[in-house]
Write a protein that holds these residues in place. Structure first.
Motif, PDB file in Angstrom:
ATOM      1  N   PRO A  38      28.685 -58.495   9.969  1.00 50.86           N
ATOM      2  CA  PRO A  38      29.348 -57.144  10.234  1.00 50.86           C
ATOM      3  C   PRO A  38      30.823 -57.581  10.814  1.00 50.86           C
ATOM      4  N   ARG A  39      32.055 -57.024  10.147  1.00 50.40           N
ATOM      5  CA  ARG A  39      33.329 -57.241  10.759  1.00 50.40           C
ATOM      6  C   ARG A  39      33.542 -57.145  12.282  1.00 50.40           C
ATOM      7  N   ARG A  40      32.895 -56.087  12.796  1.00 49.29           N
ATOM      8  CA  ARG A  40      32.891 -55.696  14.155  1.00 49.29           C
ATOM      9  C   ARG A  40      32.428 -56.880  15.119  1.00 49.29           C
ATOM     10  N   ILE A  41      31.381 -57.450  14.599  1.00 54.94           N
ATOM     11  CA  ILE A  41      30.867 -58.374  15.427  1.00 54.94           C
ATOM     12  C   ILE A  41      31.467 -59.944  15.375  1.00 54.94           C
ATOM     13  N   LEU A  42      31.709 -59.976  13.948  1.00 53.14           N
ATOM     14  CA  LEU A  42      32.587 -61.573  13.528  1.00 53.14           C
ATOM     15  C   LEU A  42      33.782 -61.360  14.435  1.00 53.14           C
ATOM     16  N   SER A  43      34.610 -60.311  14.486  1.00 50.52           N
ATOM     17  CA  SER A  43      35.922 -60.309  15.233  1.00 50.52           C
ATOM     18  C   SER A  43      35.774 -60.631  16.482  1.00 50.52           C
ATOM     19  N   ASN A  44      34.977 -60.502  17.075  1.00 48.47           N
ATOM     20  CA  ASN A  44      34.635 -60.939  18.791  1.00 48.47           C
ATOM     21  C   ASN A  44      33.924 -62.305  18.781  1.00 48.47           C
ATOM     22  N   LEU A  45      33.789 -63.005  17.839  1.00 49.66           N
ATOM     23  CA  LEU A  45      33.000 -64.207  17.711  1.00 49.66           C
ATOM     24  C   LEU A  45      34.096 -65.305  18.020  1.00 49.66           C
ATOM     25  N   GLU A  46      33.639 -66.269  19.026  1.00 41.75           N
ATOM     26  CA  GLU A  46      34.269 -67.555  19.418  1.00 41.75           C
ATOM     27  C   GLU A  46      33.626 -68.713  19.231  1.00 41.75           C
ATOM     28  N   ALA A  47      34.377 -69.761  18.594  1.00 37.73           N
ATOM     29  CA  ALA A  47      33.601 -71.011  18.122  1.00 37.73           C
ATOM     30  C   ALA A  47      33.057 -71.672  19.622  1.00 37.73           C
ATOM     31  N   LYS A  48      33.856 -71.660  20.629  1.00 41.58           N
ATOM     32  CA  LYS A  48      33.861 -72.563  21.679  1.00 41.58           C
ATOM     33  C   LYS A  48      32.501 -72.127  22.355  1.00 41.58           C
TER      34      LYS A  48
END
Length: 309
Positions: A67-77
């Motif tokens: 979902p875009r709404r979850i993916l947009s807040n994802l940080e790789a670190k």
């Protein structure tokens, strides 16, 4: 008129508004997307007898979808992959990264992109005692020099790959700033190792350095200083009758030296025959200055009475 337009078909307008909001929420909540992230890779539990001696990739590429709404807040670190190196052995070892090692929020999926392995080169780690040498930055104030530097402790233990440590006989400190210094001082400074796979042993990464700052030593030549004769039993002739004196000390003390504070003489024996030559004795009434005559010995010749008239 305007009032009639606003309130005409109110029920239909309200229904249309809620329908539009519901449609927007449906589209955005259900919309999916994907993104490629560089997930950091960390490692732990490296055996104490091993050292890593190659350049290791510290990240892996991962395609994340959901979902875009979850993916947009994802940080790789915040999604690091941790490798357990407790089974490491001397040589090359490959550790594979898979999707199960990535802790994603619910609703997201991950695909590890190639290359999906991290390679380590392990070498035997050894401990070695080496001398510590201080390094400096800048220069003391004009007329002052670094007279000495004492490192405590003089030796430290370093740890690292055997192939790198076998060539190391000493290590340097980080640079100590002596810019415009006029007085001695003491400081703590870290050990600086240029080798990428070597490090100070536990508790030995820092040393104490006592730096001695002193006035610069200079030399001054005094020419044709007359010689005095002590214990003369008769007329004598000195060859040469005058000598040069070389003074060595701080500039301040030498510049303040007065002519009456220096004397050059020859001391004759009170009895017995006179030697052919005798050393010159320099006397100074100022401490901290060294003096040497040129020549250091002069010839001595006893004169007959007629030569002394």
């Amino acid at each position: 008129m305007i009032k009639d337009l606003l309130f005409r078909n109110v029920s239909l307008k309200i229904l249309s508004f809620f329908f539009a909001v519901s449609l927007w929420l449906f589209v955005n909540l259900k919309a999916t997307a994907e993104n490629t992230l560089h997930i950091p890779v960390r490692w732990e539990n490296l055996p104490s007898f091993l050292a890593i001696t190659n350049e290791v990739n510290d990240s892996v590429r991962v395609r994340v979808a959901g979902p875009r709404r979850i993916l947009s807040n994802l940080e790789a670190k915040r999604l690091p992959v941790t490798l357990d190196l407790s089974d490491g052995k001397v040589g090359l070892s490959n550790y594979q990264i898979n999707e199960k090692m990535i802790d994603l929020p619910p609703g997201l999926t991950a695909t590890v992109l190639p290359p999906d392995t991290i390679q380590f080169k392990f070498e035997v780690a050894v401990t070695k005692g080496v001398e510590v040498r201080p390094r400096f930055r800048g220069n003391p104030a004009e007329g002052y020099v670094i007279e000495g530097a004492e490192v405590l402790p003089k030796r430290v233990e370093i740890v690292g790959a055997q192939s790198e440590l076998q060539e190391i006989v000493r290590v340097d400190t980080e640079r100590i700033d002596v810019t415009e210094r006029r007085e001695s001082f003491e400081t703590k400074v870290r050990i600086a190792l240029d080798q990428p796979h070597a490090w100070p042993s536990t508790g030995q990464g820092e040393v104490k350095v006592r730096v001695t700052i002193a006035e610069e030593t200079v030399q001054k030549l005094l020419k044709q200083i007359p010689l005095k004769v002590e214990n003369a039993r008769g007329p004598v002739r000195l060859e040469p009758p005058r000598i040069d004196v070389i003074l060595e000390g701080t500039a301040g003390k030498i510049d303040s030296l007065r002519p009456d504070q220096i004397a050059a003489s020859i001391v004759l024996p009170k009895e017995g025959p006179l030697p052919d030559s005798l050393p010159v004795r320099i006397q100074l009434t100022v401490d901290g200055i060294r003096a040497k005559s040129s020549p250091e010995q002069v010839g001595v010749k006893v004169l007959p009475p007629k030569d002394s008239e």
